[in-house]
Design an enzyme around this catalytic site. Structure first.
Site, PDB file in Angstrom:
ATOM      1  CB  ALA A  60       2.769  -0.933   4.619  1.00 46.68           C
ATOM      2  CG  PHE A  61       5.558   5.199   4.603  1.00 42.82           C
ATOM      3  CD1 PHE A  61       6.663   4.928   5.404  1.00 42.82           C
ATOM      4  CD2 PHE A  61       5.202   6.531   4.396  1.00 42.82           C
ATOM      5  CE1 PHE A  61       7.389   5.954   5.982  1.00 42.82           C
ATOM      6  CE2 PHE A  61       5.922   7.564   4.972  1.00 42.82           C
ATOM      7  CZ  PHE A  61       7.025   7.273   5.764  1.00 42.82           C
ATOM      8  CD  GLU A  62       1.685   5.885   1.769  1.00 50.39           C
ATOM      9  OE1 GLU A  62       1.591   4.686   1.477  1.00 50.39           O
ATOM     10  OE2 GLU A  62       2.723   6.548   1.567  1.00 50.39           O
ATOM     11  CG  HIS A  92      11.996   1.206   0.395  1.00 44.64           C
ATOM     12  ND1 HIS A  92      11.810   0.581  -0.812  1.00 44.64           N
ATOM     13  CD2 HIS A  92      10.889   1.974   0.575  1.00 44.64           C
ATOM     14  CE1 HIS A  92      10.664   0.962  -1.338  1.00 44.64           C
ATOM     15  NE2 HIS A  92      10.079   1.788  -0.510  1.00 44.64           N
ATOM     16  CG  PHE A 117       0.239  -5.451  13.975  1.00 47.40           C
ATOM     17  CD1 PHE A 117       0.699  -4.155  13.827  1.00 47.40           C
ATOM     18  CD2 PHE A 117       0.987  -6.490  13.446  1.00 47.40           C
ATOM     19  CE1 PHE A 117       1.892  -3.902  13.153  1.00 47.40           C
ATOM     20  CE2 PHE A 117       2.176  -6.242  12.774  1.00 47.40           C
ATOM     21  CZ  PHE A 117       2.630  -4.951  12.634  1.00 47.40           C
ATOM     22  NE  ARG A 131       3.688 -15.279   8.194  1.00 47.81           N
ATOM     23  CZ  ARG A 131       4.562 -16.194   7.770  1.00 47.81           C
ATOM     24  NH1 ARG A 131       4.403 -16.772   6.585  1.00 47.81           N
ATOM     25  NH2 ARG A 131       5.569 -16.564   8.530  1.00 47.81           N
TER      26      ARG A 131
HETATM   27  N1  INI Z   1       4.183  -0.799   0.444  1.00 45.32           N
HETATM   28  C1  INI Z   1       3.636  -1.925   0.906  1.00 45.32           C
HETATM   29  O1  INI Z   1       2.554  -1.883   1.517  1.00 45.32           O
HETATM   30  N2  INI Z   1       4.246  -3.116   0.737  1.00 45.32           N
HETATM   31  C2  INI Z   1       5.444  -3.224   0.055  1.00 45.32           C
HETATM   32  O2  INI Z   1       5.961  -4.356  -0.061  1.00 45.32           O
HETATM   33  C3  INI Z   1       6.024  -2.039  -0.455  1.00 45.32           C
HETATM   34  N3  INI Z   1       7.249  -2.095  -1.235  1.00 45.32           N
HETATM   35  O3  INI Z   1       7.602  -3.171  -1.731  1.00 45.32           O
HETATM   36  O4  INI Z   1       7.892  -1.070  -1.414  1.00 45.32           O
HETATM   37  C4  INI Z   1       5.383  -0.804  -0.229  1.00 45.32           C
HETATM   38  N4  INI Z   1       5.916   0.355  -0.683  1.00 45.32           N
HETATM   39  C5  INI Z   1       5.135   1.561  -0.807  1.00 45.32           C
HETATM   40  C6  INI Z   1       5.118   2.389   0.455  1.00 45.32           C
HETATM   41  O5  INI Z   1       4.324   1.783   1.455  1.00 45.32           O
HETATM   42  C7  INI Z   1       4.529   3.770   0.175  1.00 45.32           C
HETATM   43  O6  INI Z   1       3.203   3.625  -0.278  1.00 45.32           O
HETATM   44  C8  INI Z   1       5.317   4.533  -0.871  1.00 45.32           C
HETATM   45  O7  INI Z   1       6.691   4.587  -0.540  1.00 45.32           O
HETATM   46  C9  INI Z   1       4.778   5.984  -1.033  1.00 45.32           C
HETATM   47  O8  INI Z   1       4.860   6.693   0.211  1.00 45.32           O
END
Ligand code: INI
Length: 159
Positions: A60-62, A92, A117, A131
């Site tokens: 999700a972060f990306e 986190h 979203f 969901r």
């Molecule tokens: N990314 C997710 O999309 N969902 C999660 O629950 C998750 N957890 O559990 O950590 C998660 N982590 C990875 C993060 O999005 C990055 O891809 C990673 O930190 C590398 O940048």
């Protein structure tokens, strides 16, 4: 409503609209269901398969960066963000979920492009399953419907 008042609304006809979807691989078994729901909704509402592009990112972060690149290409009328962050499995959680959500919003405003979203932020896997096409509906499908409505609304607001 007084007929002299101009009311502008979107519609749910996706014919001729182009969509970009960013889907994360983390929690893939959930996100694939969101992706299925989103694509089925676009097609049901008239989008051509050739007008749908899917980009996959690790987590999700990306998602915001991939959305930003897609938005900068100006090839799409709307984008859709699909991912799943589960609190129980994520120390986190707040950082990943918060950064992803605010990044998605920022891209939409900076590039003036609608983004549906479809990022699940839930406490448990059970809530995610609910969901992603079971009793809580499919948030990927909901995000796609919003993308169609907002893309058509933005077109009409230009006229
Ligand atoms: N990314 C997710 O999309 N969902 C999660 O629950 C998750 N957890 O559990 O950590 C998660 N982590 C990875 C993060 O999005 C990055 O891809 C990673 O930190 C590398 O940048």
């Amino acid at each position: 409503m007084d007929e002299r008042i101009r009311v502008v609304e979107g519609h749910y006809n996706a014919r001729g609209l182009r969509f970009g979807i960013v889907a994360s691989r983390f929690n893939e078994f959930i996100v694939e269901r969101l992706l299925d729901g989103a694509v089925a909704t676009l097609i049901k509402h008239g989008a051509e398969p050739g007008d749908i592009e899917v980009v996959r990112v690790p987590g999700a972060f990306e998602i915001p960066l991939a959305l930003k690149r897609m938005a900068a290409s100006r090839k799409h009328d709307a984008l859709i963000a699909l991912g799943c962050v589960i609190r129980g499995a994520t120390a986190h959680f707040d950082y990943v979920a918060g950064e992803a959500a605010s990044g998605i919003g920022r891209v939409a405003l900076e590039h003036e492009i609608p983004i549906g979203f479809g990022l699940l932020t839930v406490d448990t896997i059970e809530q995610a399953v609910e969901r992603a096409g079971t009793k809580g509906g499919n948030k990927g499908a909901d995000a796609a419907l919003t993308a169609i409505e907002m893309a058509s609304l933005c077109r009409r607001m230009e006229q």
